[in-house]
Design a protein around this motif. Structure first.
Motif, PDB file in Angstrom:
ATOM      1  N   THR A 177       1.526  16.362  11.246  1.00 44.28           N
ATOM      2  CA  THR A 177       1.428  14.953  12.131  1.00 44.28           C
ATOM      3  C   THR A 177       2.244  14.864  13.303  1.00 44.28           C
ATOM      4  OG1 THR A 177       1.535  13.755   9.934  1.00 44.28           O
ATOM      5  CG2 THR A 177       2.134  12.533  11.808  1.00 44.28           C
ATOM      6  N   ASN A 178       1.532  14.700  14.458  1.00 42.25           N
ATOM      7  CA  ASN A 178       2.280  14.598  15.705  1.00 42.25           C
ATOM      8  C   ASN A 178       1.427  13.661  16.666  1.00 42.25           C
ATOM      9  OD1 ASN A 178      -0.206  15.813  16.777  1.00 42.25           O
ATOM     10  ND2 ASN A 178       0.686  18.062  16.050  1.00 42.25           N
ATOM     11  N   ALA A 179       1.683  13.615  17.869  1.00 40.20           N
ATOM     12  CA  ALA A 179       1.116  12.559  18.992  1.00 40.20           C
ATOM     13  C   ALA A 179      -0.603  12.737  18.682  1.00 40.20           C
ATOM     14  CB  ALA A 179       1.677  12.650  20.269  1.00 40.20           C
ATOM     15  N   TYR A 180      -1.042  13.928  18.173  1.00 40.72           N
ATOM     16  CA  TYR A 180      -2.691  14.027  18.242  1.00 40.72           C
ATOM     17  C   TYR A 180      -3.100  14.286  16.960  1.00 40.72           C
ATOM     18  CZ  TYR A 180      -0.666  14.965  22.915  1.00 40.72           C
ATOM     19  OH  TYR A 180       0.094  14.904  23.885  1.00 40.72           O
ATOM     20  N   THR A 181      -2.437  14.496  16.007  1.00 46.73           N
ATOM     21  CA  THR A 181      -3.118  14.767  14.664  1.00 46.73           C
ATOM     22  C   THR A 181      -2.426  13.948  13.524  1.00 46.73           C
ATOM     23  OG1 THR A 181      -3.088  17.229  15.356  1.00 46.73           O
ATOM     24  CG2 THR A 181      -3.330  16.701  12.723  1.00 46.73           C
ATOM     25  N   ASN A 182      -3.278  13.469  12.619  1.00 49.69           N
ATOM     26  CA  ASN A 182      -2.794  12.592  11.558  1.00 49.69           C
ATOM     27  C   ASN A 182      -3.317  13.086  10.190  1.00 49.69           C
ATOM     28  OD1 ASN A 182      -2.593  10.438   9.624  1.00 49.69           O
ATOM     29  ND2 ASN A 182      -2.727   8.714  11.219  1.00 49.69           N
ATOM     30  N   PRO A 183      -2.863  13.395   9.199  1.00 49.74           N
ATOM     31  CA  PRO A 183      -3.588  13.754   8.028  1.00 49.74           C
ATOM     32  C   PRO A 183      -4.384  12.862   7.458  1.00 49.74           C
ATOM     33  CG  PRO A 183      -1.107  14.186   7.881  1.00 49.74           C
ATOM     34  CD  PRO A 183      -1.281  13.280   9.108  1.00 49.74           C
ATOM     35  N   MET A 184      -4.196  11.647   7.817  1.00 52.20           N
ATOM     36  CA  MET A 184      -5.326  10.632   7.247  1.00 52.20           C
ATOM     37  C   MET A 184      -6.544  10.604   8.079  1.00 52.20           C
ATOM     38  SD  MET A 184      -3.595   9.119   4.630  1.00 52.20           S
ATOM     39  CE  MET A 184      -5.017   7.949   4.129  1.00 52.20           C
ATOM     40  N   GLN A 185      -6.879  11.570   8.960  1.00 47.72           N
ATOM     41  CA  GLN A 185      -7.982  11.545   9.581  1.00 47.72           C
ATOM     42  C   GLN A 185      -8.637  12.941   9.141  1.00 47.72           C
ATOM     43  OE1 GLN A 185      -6.842  11.177  13.678  1.00 47.72           O
ATOM     44  NE2 GLN A 185      -6.255   9.016  13.506  1.00 47.72           N
ATOM     45  N   LEU A 186      -8.137  13.899   8.521  1.00 51.85           N
ATOM     46  CA  LEU A 186      -8.679  15.090   8.154  1.00 51.85           C
ATOM     47  C   LEU A 186      -9.729  14.841   7.004  1.00 51.85           C
ATOM     48  CD1 LEU A 186      -5.318  17.210   8.246  1.00 51.85           C
ATOM     49  CD2 LEU A 186      -7.207  17.162   9.977  1.00 51.85           C
TER      50      LEU A 186
END
Length: 200
Positions: A177-186
Motif C-alpha cells: 500500500t502506497n500512493a499508487y497501490t491499494n490491495p483492494m484494487q488487486l
C-alpha cells in the motif's frame, strides 16, 4: 500552388494513417486489439513494441482494476485496468522519458491505452486501459500529485467488452500500500495475458 499544398496535406495525413499500428492482446478473458500512435507518442510506442517484439508480455497479467467502489480513500476517482510484468523486474527494460498529453495532444478517453508510472519518467513495462473518459489522467490532472498526468499512446479498437469484464473481477488481496497501490484494487484471480503480437 494551391494544389501542391492540398497534395502535401493529403500526403501527411496518409502517412500518419500508415504509421498507425495495431497490436492484439490475447487474454484468457478474450482478445483486445489496440491501435498505437507512433506519430504522436513515438518514444512510448517504441518502448511498448520493444516488449511486444521480445515477447516479454507473454505470460504477463492484468492484475489491478480500479473501480468507483474500491478507491474510497482516493480524492480523485478513476476507472482503469492495469497489466504488465508486475514485480518481475528481470524482464523490464529501463524506464523511459514521459511523453505527456500536453506534448502529444492525446487524451485519456474511453479505451485509451496509457503507461502506468509512479514518479515522472519512471514508466517502463506497466500499462493501463481507461474505462470511460478520465481527464484527471491528462497533463494538469489531479490523480497524480505532480500534475504531469500519464503518457497515452493508443486506444482499444476491439474488445472493450473484455476490458469491462476484467474490470468487474473480484478484488482485494494482500499487497503493498502506497500512493499508487491499494490491495483492494488487486484482482484475486489475475487475468493471464497469453500473447501480445503486432498485427500485419
Amino acid at each position: 500552388m494551391r494544389y501542391l499544398v492540398v497534395w502535401a496535406i493529403l500526403f501527411v495525413k496518409l502517412g500518419s494513417l500508415a504509421m498507425a499500428q495495431q497490436v492484439k492482446i490475447e487474454t484468457e478473458a478474450g482478445p483486445i486489439v489496440v491501435e498505437l500512435y507512433p506519430d504522436k507518442a513515438p518514444g512510448t510506442v517504441a518502448n511498448f513494441l520493444r516488449y511486444v517484439s521480445d515477447k516479454r508480455y507473454d505470460g504477463a497479467k492484468f492484475y489491478r482494476v480500479v473501480r468507483l467502489d474500491n478507491q474510497a480513500t482516493s480524492p480523485v476517482k478513476i476507472e482503469v485496468i492495469q497489466g504488465g510484468l508486475g514485480t518481475d523486474s528481470t524482464r523490464m527494460f529501463p524506464p523511459i522519458a514521459q511523453e505527456t498529453t500536453q506534448k502529444t495532444g492525446l487524451k485519456h478517453l474511453d479505451g485509451t491505452l496509457s503507461m502506468a508510472r509512479g514518479l515522472p519518467n519512471s514508466g517502463a513495462s506497466e500499462f493501463f486501459i481507461c474505462i470511460n473518459p478520465q481527464p484527471e489522467l491528462d497533463f494538469g490532472g489531479k490523480r497524480n500529485p505532480d500534475g504531469q498526468g500519464f503518457a497515452a499512446f493508443g486506444k482499444v479498437i476491439s474488445g472493450m467488452d473484455v476490458v469491462r469484464k476484467i474490470q468487474a473481477g473480484e478484488t482485494g488481496q494482500p499487497g503493498p500500500t502506497n500512493a499508487y497501490t491499494n490491495p483492494m484494487q488487486l484482482l484475486r484471480k489475475p487475468v493471464l495475458i497469453r500473447t501480445v503480437r503486432q498485427l500485419p
